[in-house]
Structures are given as structure tokens and as C-alpha cells.
Design an enzyme around this catalytic site. Structure first.
Site, PDB file in Angstrom:
ATOM      1  N   TYR A   1       0.826  -1.198   0.000  1.00 16.67           N
ATOM      2  CA  TYR A   1       0.000   0.000   0.000  1.00 16.67           C
ATOM      3  C   TYR A   1       0.868   1.260   0.000  1.00 16.67           C
ATOM      4  O   TYR A   1       0.478   2.292  -0.549  1.00 16.67           O
ATOM      5  CB  TYR A   1      -0.945  -0.002   1.200  1.00 16.67           C
ATOM      6  CG  TYR A   1      -2.105  -0.955   1.052  1.00 16.67           C
ATOM      7  CD1 TYR A   1      -3.291  -0.553   0.439  1.00 16.67           C
ATOM      8  CD2 TYR A   1      -2.029  -2.278   1.512  1.00 16.67           C
ATOM      9  CE1 TYR A   1      -4.367  -1.429   0.301  1.00 16.67           C
ATOM     10  CE2 TYR A   1      -3.091  -3.159   1.366  1.00 16.67           C
ATOM     11  CZ  TYR A   1      -4.252  -2.728   0.763  1.00 16.67           C
ATOM     12  OH  TYR A   1      -5.309  -3.599   0.613  1.00 16.67           O
TER      13      TYR A   1
ATOM     14  N   GLU B   1      -7.791  -7.566   5.691  1.00 14.22           N
ATOM     15  CA  GLU B   1      -6.914  -8.603   5.127  1.00 14.22           C
ATOM     16  C   GLU B   1      -6.150  -9.334   6.218  1.00 14.22           C
ATOM     17  O   GLU B   1      -5.958 -10.555   6.144  1.00 14.22           O
ATOM     18  CB  GLU B   1      -5.967  -7.962   4.110  1.00 14.22           C
ATOM     19  CG  GLU B   1      -6.699  -7.563   2.828  1.00 14.22           C
ATOM     20  CD  GLU B   1      -6.050  -6.412   2.078  1.00 14.22           C
ATOM     21  OE1 GLU B   1      -4.837  -6.158   2.279  1.00 14.22           O
ATOM     22  OE2 GLU B   1      -6.761  -5.753   1.283  1.00 14.22           O
TER      23      GLU B   1
END
Length: 404
Positions: free
Chosen positions: A98, A140
Site C-alpha cells: 500500500y 486482510e
């Protein structure tokens, strides 16, 4: 929740960002793949990149998330986030990735929008990005923990036990774990990611729904898993490289890297009336659900709906009908655009639920092309099915398009 200052800034700049999404996405991916070519080779779908669909997806999802934050600040879009997080988990996405995306996305935004990106604008959109990214990272992490794996370590080697040609363009593969250890449990409707090494050395990944019901531990086929692959024909463009590779090369005895199962289109176990609607290869998660319902002795009404080009194109057609027939109160309705002689006229063409009775309290599960699901969802709402009771699976890059 987005801060008040950032909310005002994002609301004011959303039109400009939305209008430039295409340019931002194109530049972002060029920057990303220039810096990290391994991501295009081994993680991102090269077919979707070539067609441009993936390029719109990431930037589009952030814009959709931002719109939700400013228009409905007290409601987090958990359905959209859960759908994306499950896909990410099946790919083995980790938190540091990310940071990489953030670096190149915001460089692209600054370059495309130029002087419009003041420090205040940059800070507001940075807040949007990290609200979304941190929400996904948290989901996640939970998904990885539920599977008992460390973040990103979702892959395992499987051996092909058998292969069946279902139609001219669909093959079903049955696999067992290569190490002989038990197969991971899954819920009906979930999918796995499959990674293949292509002739140029790239390790491309695609998702395929599991087609059978989870076997009981200790049963003869408890560790057997199956999925069906439709050969993607490109028409004016190239054929799908992973589906073509699997059709041409994968045989019994071959080995394949497969992820743990993920996906949020799953039955919840309630004995309520169900409508299971699919089109094309979207029938695969529906078959898993039907198999499970038959094993569990589901007694409430089940309406099975499917649309396809023709009976010959209807993958797993025999199983579709047979599994429906195992349920005590179920009916199957198949629509074909090019039917065989004698097929009912009111089941010719695309799926139309107008004359199909839908039981009160029905819960619906849909899988197929996005236009199909939108049409069926609209028809179900007209028939009084609650929006919260209509669930669907979106394959491809545009997981953010169906947010309800």
C-alpha cells in the site's frame, strides 16, 4: 471518518479528480511498473492492463470511497471493502504494498492536476487514501489469521487429479494437495487464485470459483477441490493468456500453485427461500452452493436461474439440473439466446424474471457479467426482494462498481 476540513476539500475537488481519473490512472500505472516491473509480471493481470480495465479500477475505487465518505460519512462501505479485501487476500497482498501504491498514485495526481494540488488538497486526499488502505489492511489481516497463514503466504502446491472437457471452451480441473496434508476448508461460493508460470517467465494469477461442496473431514473426497476454466477468446484482441495456458497445457499429474479460498459471496446457513441466478461461467459458485444445499438437506424453496448463449455453451449443465433435482422444493429455469428445438419460448433470450414467482423472504445470490446482475437485481427489487437480501459476486477489476 474523514475530518471536517478534509471533507470540505474532498467535496470541492471530487469533480476535478473524477474528470481526470483516466489520465491519473494511466500515469500511475506507468510510474508503478517502471519502478516495479515485477508487479506487472507476477501480480497484476496483464490482460486487464492491456485492455485498460485494470487501469481504471484502482483510481475508481478510491474516488468511489471518497464519494461515500462525503455523502454518507457515518456509513462505511463495508461490502465494497470486504469484496476488495477478499480479492487482495487471495493474491497475497501485504501492507507494505500500500505504501508503494501511495507513492506512485499521489505522484500521478500531482503531475496531472498540477497547481490545483495545494498542500491542503494533497493532505485531504492523503487522508482518504489511508482511511481506505488501513481499513483494507485490517480486513486482510483478519482474513489471513482466519486461514492460519502469515500475511501474503497464501500459496500451496496442488496436483491435478483429473480433467474434464465440459464444453468447447470450458474445462474442469480436480486437484488434491501435493503434500498429502488436508485441504483447507472453504464455504460454498468461495474462489481460489491460481498462479501459472507462462513461457516468458511471468507468474500470472487468476481467480476461479470452487465448484463442489466442501467435503466432510475424513470423507473419500474431502481433500479434492475442483474449479472450471472458461477459455477467454479475445475477439479483436488477444486471447486470455492464463485460460489459454491452462486449456493447452494442464493435464492430470501436473502441479499448480493455488491460494487459500477466499470470497464473500457465501451462503449463511439459514433455511430460507433462495434464488440462485447466474449467467455464463458465473454458474460455478452457484453449483457449489447447490451441492452444499443438497448435502445439508435444505428444505425451503430454491429457484435456480441461468442464462447462456445456448445449451452447448452452458458449462456443467447436467450438474446444474441434477443438483437442483436433489432438493425437495427446487426448480431450474434456463434461458438460452440460441436454444435447441422445443425449448420454451418464454425461456428464450436473456433472463427475464417477470413470470417467475419469487417466494416472500427470498434471499438471492447472483453471479455473472455486471449488466446481467444489474438487470436481475432490478427485477428482484421490483418483485419485493429487499436490497439487503441480494448478494452478488463481481469478477474482474471493477470490484467497486457494485457497492450495495
Amino acid at each position: 471518518m474523514l475530518s471536517e476540513t478534509s471533507t470540505a476539500t474532498v467535496r470541492a475537488t471530487l469533480p476535478a479528480v473524477g474528470a481526470a481519473i483516466g489520465d491519473i490512472a494511466d500515469l500511475f500505472y506507468r510510474k508503478l511498473f517502471d519502478a516495479h516491473p515485477e508487479l506487472l509480471r507476477d501480480l497484476f493481470n496483464r490482460g486487464n492492463q492491456a485492455s485498460g480495465t485494470q487501469r481504471r479500477a484502482l483510481a475508481g475505487s478510491i474516488a468511489a470511497f471518497a464519494t461515500q465518505l462525503v455523502e454518507h460519512p457515518d456509513i462505511r462501505p463495508d461490502v465494497m471493502l470486504g469484496r476488495i479485501a477478499n480479492k487482495h487476500a487471495s493474491l497475497g497482498i501485504t501492507a507494505p504494498q500500500y505504501e508503494i501504491v501511495h507513492t506512485h498514485l499521489f505522484a500521478a495526481i500531482a503531475e496531472v492536476l498540477g497547481d490545483a494540488v495545494t498542500p491542503e488538497v494533497a493532505a485531504a486526499w492523503d487522508e482518504v487514501y489511508w482511511l481506505m488502505a488501513n481499513a483494507l489492511i485490517a480486513i486482510e489481516e483478519r482474513l489471513y489469521a482466519q486461514r492460519g497463514v502469515t500475511a501474503g503466504d497464501v500459496w500451496r502446491e496442488w496436483t491435478v487429479a483429473s480433467r474434464t472437457e465440459d464444453t468447447a471452451d470450458v474445462a474442469t480441473f480436480r486437484l488434491v494437495p501435493s503434500d498429502g496434508a488436508p485441504a483447507p476448508a472453504f464455504r460454498p461460493g468461495q474462489y481460489v487464485s491460481v498462479q501459472v508460470e507462462l513461457p516468458d517467465g511471468a507468474r500470472q494469477i487468476r481467480q476461479y470459483s470452487l465448484t463442489g461442496a466442501p467435503g466432510a473431514p475424513g470423507a473419500p473426497e474431502a481433500d479434492l477441490r475442483s474449479f472450471s476454466v472458461k477459455r477467454v477468446r479475445g475477439g479483436t484482441g488477444p486471447d486470455g493468456e492464463v485460460s489459454a495456458h491452462l486449456h493447452a497445457r494442464l493435464r492430470a499429474g501436473d502441479r499448480l500453485r493455488v491460494s487459500a479460498p477466499y470470497g464473500d459471496l457465501v451462503l449463511d446457513g439459514s433455511d430460507v427461500p433462495l434464488l440462485l441466478a447466474s449467467a455464463g461461467i458465473g454458474c460455478t459458485p452457484i453449483l457449489s452452493m447447490l451441492d452444499h444445499l443438497a448435502q445439508e438437506g435444505h428444505s425451503s424453496p430454491v429457484t435456480v436461474v441461468h442464462g447462456d448463449r445456448s445449451p452447448a455453451d452452458h458449462a456443467l449443465r447436467t450438474d446444474h439440473a441434477a443438483l437442483t433435482g436433489k432438493l425437495p422444493d427446487a426448480s431450474a429455469h434456463f434461458w438460452y439466446e440460441a436454444p435447441e428445438p422445443g425449448h420454451p419460448a418464454d425461456r428464450t433470450g436473456t433472463v427475464d424474471l417477470d413470470t417467475l414467482p419469487v417466494a416472500p423472504g427470498t434471499r438471492a445470490y447472483l453471479c455473472g457479467p455486471l449488466p446481467f446482475m444489474r438487470a436481475v437485481r432490478s427485477q428482484l427489487l421490483t418483485k419485493g426482494v429487499a436490497s439487503a437480501d441480494i448478494h452478488y459476486e463481481v469478477f474482474g477489476p471493477d470490484l467497486w462498481l457494485a457497492q450495495d
